[in-house]
Write a protein that holds these residues in place. Structure first.
Motif, PDB file in Angstrom:
ATOM      1  N   ASP A 147      -9.150-134.541 -41.983  1.00  0.00           N
ATOM      2  CA  ASP A 147      -7.843-133.919 -42.174  1.00  0.00           C
ATOM      3  C   ASP A 147      -7.498-133.812 -43.660  1.00  0.00           C
ATOM      4  N   ILE A 202     -11.841-138.063 -38.191  1.00  0.00           N
ATOM      5  CA  ILE A 202     -11.559-138.149 -36.757  1.00  0.00           C
ATOM      6  C   ILE A 202     -12.782-137.603 -36.034  1.00  0.00           C
ATOM      7  N   SER A 233     -12.915-141.933 -31.651  1.00  0.00           N
ATOM      8  CA  SER A 233     -11.929-141.750 -30.585  1.00  0.00           C
ATOM      9  C   SER A 233     -12.338-142.485 -29.314  1.00  0.00           C
TER      10      SER A 233
END
Length: 325
Positions: free
Chosen positions: A113, A119, A124
């Motif tokens: 980001d 990410i 996750s």
């Protein structure tokens, strides 16, 4: 100081400067995973720092930082891997170091980001029994080998589809979906802008139509008033015709009434002047057609011209008298 000694001193320090890891078993797991990480990736080094969470709380954590080589063609990626205070129950926090970076960073990268936070599917879907720091970095190398976070001149290094792992396939799928969404988002934004433009044009036309309808309404009211006025005048004319209907005996001069004697005198002089003008015109036509000799024509013209002069002189006198009043 060796890497192992640095980690041991940091984890098992009992001074007020101790780290935010409190569980002894947790500390041994962290020690084992960090030693494995630094053994597999010599370009990374251990460090200690203050990490600030999104809620503003600060913790003192171990981290691994350094440059990660993803391929021979691509530039290395500077990384910082923060070991969470609840590791391994919680996944580590990984950042691409954007400070003093030699290459521009993609604005809309599917895995990095705007702040540099990474990410990925591996993070996750973190599982404390299956995941560790070393496997995380291996996953990042595969991830950045075909989706590098920096703009650079070179070709991507794609792994053959028959030997990719389930996690890598998931990352590729996420990447493709991300770029599809980005393309659709740009197209949707363009369509929205076009629709906004159309809406603005329609609003302008709406205002024009409102003004036009208002003008037509005013014109309708004006015509209605004029119709009423004409209707009243028509009624007056019909009443006049009923009084002076065909067959009635009345003097034509009675149809025109003067305001006073002076006006009546002007009206009579004007009628006489017009009558003399018509008579002179008739004499002119008679001479042209040969129905009247020139001597007779001149005799009558002298008489008529004198009468017309006197008539006009009388009207001029009345006008001067009015101006004087």
């Amino acid at each position: 100081m060796s890497t192992i000694k640095f980690i041991d001193d940091a984890l098992f320090c009992a001074t007020p400067f101790a780290l935010s890891y409190t569980d002894p078993d947790q500390k041994w797991i962290i020690r084992q995973h960090l030693n494995s990480l630094f053994r597999d990736f010599a370009s990374l080094e251990p460090s200690i720092g203050i990490f600030t969470h999104n809620d503003g709380s600060e913790v003192k954590l171990l981290n691994a930082n350094g440059e990660l080589t993803v391929s021979r063609q691509a530039p290395p990626v500077p990384l910082t891997i923060w070991v969470h205070e609840f590791y391994p129950q919680m996944a580590p926090i990984v950042y691409v170091n954007l400070e003093n970076c030699m290459y521009p960073v993609y604005e809309n990268h599917p895995f990095v980001d705007y702040s540099g936070a990474i990410i990925s599917s591996y993070l996750s879907n973190w599982n404390l029994t299956k995941c560790n720091l070393s496997d995380l970095v291996h996953n990042l190398i595969k991830l950045f080998s075909h989706n590098h976070p920096f703009y650079y001149t070179g070709s991507s290094n794609f792994t053959h589809q028959s030997i990719v792992s389930k996690m890598e396939a998931m990352d590729r799928l996420v990447c493709m979906i991300y770029y599809d969404m980005a393309a659709n988002s740009a197209k949707t934004q363009e369509e929205i802008q076009n629709l906004w433009g159309i809406q603005g044009e329609l609003e302008k036309r709406k205002e024009d139509i409102r003004v036009l309808i208002g003008g037509l309404g005013e014109e309708r009211r004006r015509l209605k008033r004029r119709t009423e006025e004409l209707s009243e005048e028509c009624d007056e004319l019909l009443n006049w015709l009923r009084v002076y209907e065909r067959g009635s005996v009345f003097a034509i001069d009675d149809a025109f009434e003067a305001l006073d004697e002076e006006s009546e005198s002007v009206l009579e002089r004007l009628a006489a002047d017009l009558g003399l003008e018509d008579l002179i015109y008739a004499l002119d036509k008679a001479v042209e057609e040969g129905a009247l000799t020139f001597e007779v024509y001149m005799k009558h013209i002298r008489v008529l011209a004198r009468e017309q002069f006197l008539c006009r002189a009388k009207m001029a006198k009345i006008e001067r008298a009015r101006d004087f009043l």
